[in-house]
Design an enzyme around this catalytic site. Structure first.
Site, PDB file in Angstrom:
ATOM      1  N   ARG A  75      -0.934  12.434  17.027  1.00 42.63           N
ATOM      2  CA  ARG A  75      -1.087  13.293  16.213  1.00 42.63           C
ATOM      3  C   ARG A  75      -1.430  14.694  16.726  1.00 42.63           C
ATOM      4  NH1 ARG A  75       1.060   9.746  13.988  1.00 42.63           N
ATOM      5  NH2 ARG A  75       1.181   9.245  11.569  1.00 42.63           N
ATOM      6  N   SER A 122       0.326   9.994   4.915  1.00 45.46           N
ATOM      7  CA  SER A 122      -0.938   9.792   5.355  1.00 45.46           C
ATOM      8  C   SER A 122      -1.889  11.085   5.084  1.00 45.46           C
ATOM      9  CB  SER A 122      -1.220   9.230   6.785  1.00 45.46           C
ATOM     10  OG  SER A 122      -0.488   8.243   7.077  1.00 45.46           O
ATOM     11  N   GLU A 131      -5.259  15.043   7.894  1.00 43.84           N
ATOM     12  CA  GLU A 131      -4.133  15.266   8.631  1.00 43.84           C
ATOM     13  C   GLU A 131      -3.546  16.420   7.941  1.00 43.84           C
ATOM     14  OE1 GLU A 131      -1.211  11.759   9.147  1.00 43.84           O
ATOM     15  OE2 GLU A 131      -0.110  13.199  10.485  1.00 43.84           O
TER      16      GLU A 131
HETATM   17  N1  EPU Z   1      -4.334  -1.348   5.244  1.00 46.69           N
HETATM   18  C1  EPU Z   1      -5.295  -1.586   4.256  1.00 46.69           C
HETATM   19  N2  EPU Z   1      -4.963  -1.213   2.907  1.00 46.69           N
HETATM   20  C2  EPU Z   1      -3.981  -0.207   2.650  1.00 46.69           C
HETATM   21  C3  EPU Z   1      -3.267   0.010   3.532  1.00 46.69           C
HETATM   22  C4  EPU Z   1      -3.332  -0.609   4.933  1.00 46.69           C
HETATM   23  O1  EPU Z   1      -6.061  -2.639   4.569  1.00 46.69           O
HETATM   24  O2  EPU Z   1      -3.856   0.304   1.542  1.00 46.69           O
HETATM   25  C5  EPU Z   1      -4.313  -1.910   6.628  1.00 46.69           C
HETATM   26  C6  EPU Z   1      -3.224  -2.855   6.942  1.00 46.69           C
HETATM   27  O3  EPU Z   1      -3.356  -4.131   6.694  1.00 46.69           O
HETATM   28  C7  EPU Z   1      -3.387  -2.368   8.470  1.00 46.69           C
HETATM   29  C8  EPU Z   1      -3.871  -1.127   8.696  1.00 46.69           C
HETATM   30  O4  EPU Z   1      -4.539  -0.787   7.495  1.00 46.69           O
HETATM   31  O5  EPU Z   1      -4.020  -3.539   9.043  1.00 46.69           O
HETATM   32  C9  EPU Z   1      -2.868   0.076   8.875  1.00 46.69           C
HETATM   33  O6  EPU Z   1      -2.184   0.095   8.036  1.00 46.69           O
HETATM   34  P1  EPU Z   1      -0.279   0.789   8.232  1.00 46.69           P
HETATM   35  O7  EPU Z   1       0.373  -0.225   8.927  1.00 46.69           O
HETATM   36  O8  EPU Z   1       0.302   0.727   6.777  1.00 46.69           O
HETATM   37  O9  EPU Z   1      -0.486   1.868   8.945  1.00 46.69           O
HETATM   38  P2  EPU Z   1      -1.698   3.216   8.861  1.00 46.69           P
HETATM   39  O10 EPU Z   1      -2.513   3.328  10.148  1.00 46.69           O
HETATM   40  O11 EPU Z   1      -2.172   3.484   7.580  1.00 46.69           O
HETATM   41  C10 EPU Z   1       0.058   4.962  10.208  1.00 46.69           C
HETATM   42  C11 EPU Z   1       0.453   6.250  10.107  1.00 46.69           C
HETATM   43  C12 EPU Z   1       1.630   6.362   9.189  1.00 46.69           C
HETATM   44  C13 EPU Z   1       2.650   5.294   9.728  1.00 46.69           C
HETATM   45  C14 EPU Z   1       2.145   3.840   9.734  1.00 46.69           C
HETATM   46  C15 EPU Z   1       2.903   2.938  10.341  1.00 46.69           C
HETATM   47  C16 EPU Z   1      -1.108   7.616  10.638  1.00 46.69           C
HETATM   48  C17 EPU Z   1      -2.450   8.770   9.998  1.00 46.69           C
HETATM   49  N3  EPU Z   1      -0.591   7.027   9.745  1.00 46.69           N
HETATM   50  O12 EPU Z   1      -0.660   4.576   8.916  1.00 46.69           O
HETATM   51  O13 EPU Z   1       2.231   7.601   9.070  1.00 46.69           O
HETATM   52  O14 EPU Z   1       3.880   5.290   8.758  1.00 46.69           O
HETATM   53  O15 EPU Z   1       1.090   3.907  10.545  1.00 46.69           O
HETATM   54  O16 EPU Z   1       3.217   3.077  11.779  1.00 46.69           O
HETATM   55  O17 EPU Z   1      -1.267   7.404  11.737  1.00 46.69           O
HETATM   56  C18 EPU Z   1       2.285   9.614   7.915  1.00 46.69           C
HETATM   57  O18 EPU Z   1       1.881  10.203   8.973  1.00 46.69           O
HETATM   58  O19 EPU Z   1       2.342  10.460   6.942  1.00 46.69           O
HETATM   59  C19 EPU Z   1       2.358   8.189   8.043  1.00 46.69           C
HETATM   60  C20 EPU Z   1       2.807   7.689   7.017  1.00 46.69           C
END
Ligand code: EPU
Length: 339
Positions: free
Chosen positions: A165, A238, A334
């Site tokens: 990012r 996010s 972000e």
């Molecule tokens: N999780 C939780 N609770 C929640 C949501 C997620 O415990 O409410 C856990 C999930 O089980 C998982 C981990 O957190 O173990 C990561 O969750 P997820 O795969 O949904 O991804 P994220 O790290 O929360 C990032 C990006 C997203 C992108 C997803 C998928 C960032 C800041 N965000 O989210 O990007 O879609 O990975 O690759 O890096 C965005 O930037 O706007 C965005 C949506």
């Protein structure tokens, strides 16, 4: 054609749903027009901001400066070999239209980034990413105008100093250049990246071999199930970045939280999901006044209807505080705060 409006509503230009106005709003559709706009509307002005799809912005009030928006469109195939294509895309094209364009032609590389909101220019500033892929994996070069001089410049991928990012356009060169075109490399060789999250499982459920169209469909379905539609409920995806912490710190946290997920960055650093920590702190689905935490993805703050930017910020600060008190980790937004 250059379009200039005064006291212009920003409601259609950002995704958080705040009814705020810009003192001046200017949209241009060519490099020459941008040169003119820089001369007449930007140079010497104290307050200006270039926006893309507005999916990473939080306005805390009316913007009393000039907002610029690119309507530079178009796709141009610069080279086309048996192995790969290089496509030059106008900064004002919608990102997901570019993904659809690539998938329709059987060109691999962009499919995991399906349905990310925003525009092509912003993809090169933010280094947007999802499901194990980032824009930097595709970007070959970025064309821009230097704000101070109007000079046309070309930067190669390595000049842009991409990281999670991050890019030089968000840091040292913030406000110095305006991106006009981005050239992406897509491959014609069958190459999928399905290791991240539940993409592979979702595909397996359908019982078929992955194809580009299927991967795009699955990713769109996963995103739609987890992320709120900004047309229905204002949000900026996010809200926080996932913090990168020393491996040692992560290992000591594991003693207390053995199920804490992580992604390896390198031997010394790991990235931990902010969503997981926010969720563990009990914020998922919670509301403070008109600001809330999405009930399906704790990393997404939502405008529950009529929230001000300040209400969202207050909620975000409470969340930062409770994550810090619980895990000793500072999470950083972000989203850009503007007024
Ligand atoms: N999780 C939780 N609770 C929640 C949501 C997620 O415990 O409410 C856990 C999930 O089980 C998982 C981990 O957190 O173990 C990561 O969750 P997820 O795969 O949904 O991804 P994220 O790290 O929360 C990032 C990006 C997203 C992108 C997803 C998928 C960032 C800041 N965000 O989210 O990007 O879609 O990975 O690759 O890096 C965005 O930037 O706007 C965005 C949506």
């Amino acid at each position: 054609m250059i379009r200039k409006y005064e006291n212009h509503s920003l409601l259609p230009y950002h995704t958080f749903g705040m009814d705020v106005k810009a003192a001046v709003f200017v949209e241009y559709s060519s490099v020459d027009e941008l040169k003119q706009v820089l001369e007449q509307e930007v140079r010497g002005k104290e307050k200006w901001l270039h926006i893309g799809g507005g999916s990473n912005l939080l306005f805390t009030g009316d913007f009393d400066g000039t907002i610029l928006h690119s309507a530079i469109k178009g796709y141009e195939v610069l080279s086309d070999s048996e192995e790969e294509v290089l496509v030059r895309v106008g900064a004002g094209e919608v990102w997901d239209d570019f993904v659809a364009y690539a998938v329709d032609r059987d060109w691999y590389g962009a499919e995991n980034l399906s349905l990310i909101p925003g525009e092509v220019g912003a993809s090169a500033v933010q280094n947007i990413g999802a499901y194990g892929m980032e824009a930097k994996d595709l970007i070959v070069k970025v064309e821009a105008l230097e704000v101070a001089t109007g000079k046309e410049c070309t930067f190669l991928n390595m000049d842009c100093r991409y990281a999670y990012r991050e890019s030089i356009f968000k840091k040292e060169w913030k406000g110095c250049y305006i991106i006009t075109h981005v050239t992406y490399r897509l491959t014609k060789r069958r190459a999928f990246h399905l290791e991240y999250g539940n993409v592979k499982d979702e595909l397996a459920k359908q019982g078929c071999e992955p194809t580009l169209k299927k991967v795009r469909e699955v990713i769109i379905r996963i995103r739609e199930a987890k992320l709120p539609d900004p047309k229905v409920q204002g949000n900026a995806g996010s809200f926080f970045m996932n913090p990168v912490i020393p491996r040692m710190q992560y290992e000591s946290l594991l003693a207390k939280y053995p199920e804490m997920p992580h992604y390896k960055v390198d031997e010394e650093w790991v990235k931990v999901p902010a969503a997981w920590m926010i969720d563990r702190c009990g914020w998922k689905g919670k509301q403070m006044g008109r600001a809330g935490v999405h009930n399906k993805q704790a990393l997404v703050l939502v405008n529950c209807g009529g929230a001000t930017g300040q209400e969202i910020i207050t909620l975000s600060q409470r969340i930062q505080q409770s994550v810090f008190e619980t895990f000793g980790i500072a999470i950083v937004p972000e989203v850009n705060f503007l007024s």
